[in-house]
Write a protein that holds these residues in place. Structure first.
Motif, PDB file in Angstrom:
ATOM      1  N   MET A   1       1.086  -1.250   0.156  1.00 25.73           N
ATOM      2  CA  MET A   1      -0.251   0.293  -0.082  1.00 25.73           C
ATOM      3  C   MET A   1       1.239   0.971   0.113  1.00 25.73           C
ATOM      4  SD  MET A   1      -2.822   0.778   2.920  1.00 25.73           S
ATOM      5  CE  MET A   1      -4.043  -0.154   2.701  1.00 25.73           C
ATOM      6  N   ALA A   2       0.623   2.155  -0.788  1.00 19.24           N
ATOM      7  CA  ALA A   2       1.151   3.461  -0.692  1.00 19.24           C
ATOM      8  C   ALA A   2       1.459   4.320   0.289  1.00 19.24           C
ATOM      9  CB  ALA A   2       0.891   4.005  -1.838  1.00 19.24           C
ATOM     10  N   LYS A   3       2.286   5.141   0.510  1.00 21.79           N
ATOM     11  CA  LYS A   3       2.665   5.759   1.700  1.00 21.79           C
ATOM     12  C   LYS A   3       1.533   6.347   2.062  1.00 21.79           C
ATOM     13  CE  LYS A   3       6.187   4.271   3.320  1.00 21.79           C
ATOM     14  NZ  LYS A   3       6.194   3.297   4.326  1.00 21.79           N
ATOM     15  N   LEU A   4       0.711   6.941   1.507  1.00 19.89           N
ATOM     16  CA  LEU A   4      -0.684   8.570   1.864  1.00 19.89           C
ATOM     17  C   LEU A   4      -2.010   7.467   1.825  1.00 19.89           C
ATOM     18  CD1 LEU A   4      -0.393  10.728  -1.564  1.00 19.89           C
ATOM     19  CD2 LEU A   4       0.355  11.278   1.440  1.00 19.89           C
ATOM     20  N   ALA A   5      -1.701   6.358   1.089  1.00 18.43           N
ATOM     21  CA  ALA A   5      -2.803   5.332   1.362  1.00 18.43           C
ATOM     22  C   ALA A   5      -3.316   4.663   2.756  1.00 18.43           C
ATOM     23  CB  ALA A   5      -3.145   4.551   0.380  1.00 18.43           C
ATOM     24  N   GLU A   6      -1.719   4.380   3.338  1.00 15.52           N
ATOM     25  CA  GLU A   6      -1.462   4.265   5.115  1.00 15.52           C
ATOM     26  C   GLU A   6      -1.384   5.318   5.998  1.00 15.52           C
ATOM     27  OE1 GLU A   6       2.735   2.503   5.307  1.00 15.52           O
ATOM     28  OE2 GLU A   6       2.311   1.610   4.000  1.00 15.52           O
ATOM     29  N   LEU A   7      -1.393   6.252   5.344  1.00 20.08           N
ATOM     30  CA  LEU A   7      -1.918   7.349   6.307  1.00 20.08           C
ATOM     31  C   LEU A   7      -3.257   6.860   6.816  1.00 20.08           C
ATOM     32  CD1 LEU A   7      -1.100   9.526   7.781  1.00 20.08           C
ATOM     33  CD2 LEU A   7      -0.824  11.976   5.987  1.00 20.08           C
ATOM     34  N   THR A   9      -5.821   5.300   5.541  1.00 18.02           N
ATOM     35  CA  THR A   9      -6.449   4.616   6.681  1.00 18.02           C
ATOM     36  C   THR A   9      -5.724   4.332   7.938  1.00 18.02           C
ATOM     37  OG1 THR A   9      -4.739   2.838   6.137  1.00 18.02           O
ATOM     38  CG2 THR A   9      -6.451   3.228   4.608  1.00 18.02           C
ATOM     39  N   SER A  10      -4.674   4.538   8.419  1.00 16.68           N
ATOM     40  CA  SER A  10      -4.180   4.407  10.219  1.00 16.68           C
ATOM     41  C   SER A  10      -5.022   5.493  10.348  1.00 16.68           C
ATOM     42  CB  SER A  10      -3.223   5.324   9.773  1.00 16.68           C
ATOM     43  OG  SER A  10      -2.367   6.558   9.619  1.00 16.68           O
ATOM     44  N   ARG A  11      -5.372   7.023  10.195  1.00 14.16           N
ATOM     45  CA  ARG A  11      -6.602   7.585  10.556  1.00 14.16           C
ATOM     46  C   ARG A  11      -7.908   7.300  10.588  1.00 14.16           C
ATOM     47  NH1 ARG A  11      -2.958  12.920  11.206  1.00 14.16           N
ATOM     48  NH2 ARG A  11      -1.372  12.492  11.136  1.00 14.16           N
ATOM     49  N   GLY A  12      -8.102   6.250  10.284  1.00 15.11           N
ATOM     50  CA  GLY A  12      -9.506   5.848   9.766  1.00 15.11           C
ATOM     51  C   GLY A  12     -10.524   6.799   8.593  1.00 15.11           C
ATOM     52  N   MET A  13      -9.764   7.277   7.826  1.00 19.46           N
ATOM     53  CA  MET A  13     -10.816   7.690   6.505  1.00 19.46           C
ATOM     54  C   MET A  13     -10.675   7.317   5.425  1.00 19.46           C
ATOM     55  SD  MET A  13      -8.854  11.493   7.017  1.00 19.46           S
ATOM     56  CE  MET A  13     -10.234  12.560   5.962  1.00 19.46           C
ATOM     57  N   THR A  14     -11.850   6.992   4.946  1.00 18.49           N
ATOM     58  CA  THR A  14     -11.739   6.270   3.457  1.00 18.49           C
ATOM     59  C   THR A  14     -11.252   7.205   2.307  1.00 18.49           C
ATOM     60  OG1 THR A  14     -14.222   6.887   3.275  1.00 18.49           O
ATOM     61  CG2 THR A  14     -14.528   5.571   4.452  1.00 18.49           C
TER      62      THR A  14
END
Length: 91
Positions: A1-7, A9-14
């Motif tokens: 998973m790309a870094k921005l997507a990881e960030l 999802t770690s914030r609980g956002m879609t």
């Protein structure tokens, strides 16, 4: 998973939530997240990070010295001011 997507999802956002905050589509968020970060414009990265509640700093390294750089966006008028200065220099 790309870094921005990881960030994100770690914030609980879609992607839909981020898209709404950016005023764009979910498919555009998907493109941003799947593009290598070194291929994105600084303004795109900055707006994305703000949408997910993060921030960024930009520095220029010249020799062994590091200098912070202001990263403007449309909200602070920086690009317009820079264009006006450039037009004055050319006149």
């Amino acid at each position: 998973m790309a870094k921005l997507a990881e960030l994100r999802t770690s914030r609980g956002m879609t992607q839909h939530q981020v898209a709404r905050l950016l005023g764009t589509s979910q498919s555009r968020v998907s493109v941003i997240e799947s593009t290598p970060i070194d291929r994105l414009l600084i303004g795109t990265i900055q707006r994305y990070l703000r949408a997910v509640g993060a921030d960024m700093s930009v520095y220029v390294l010249i020799g062994d010295q590091t200098f912070p750089v202001h990263v403007g966006d449309e909200q602070d008028g920086w690009p317009d001011a820079a264009r006006h200065r450039a037009a004055e220099v050319q006149a």
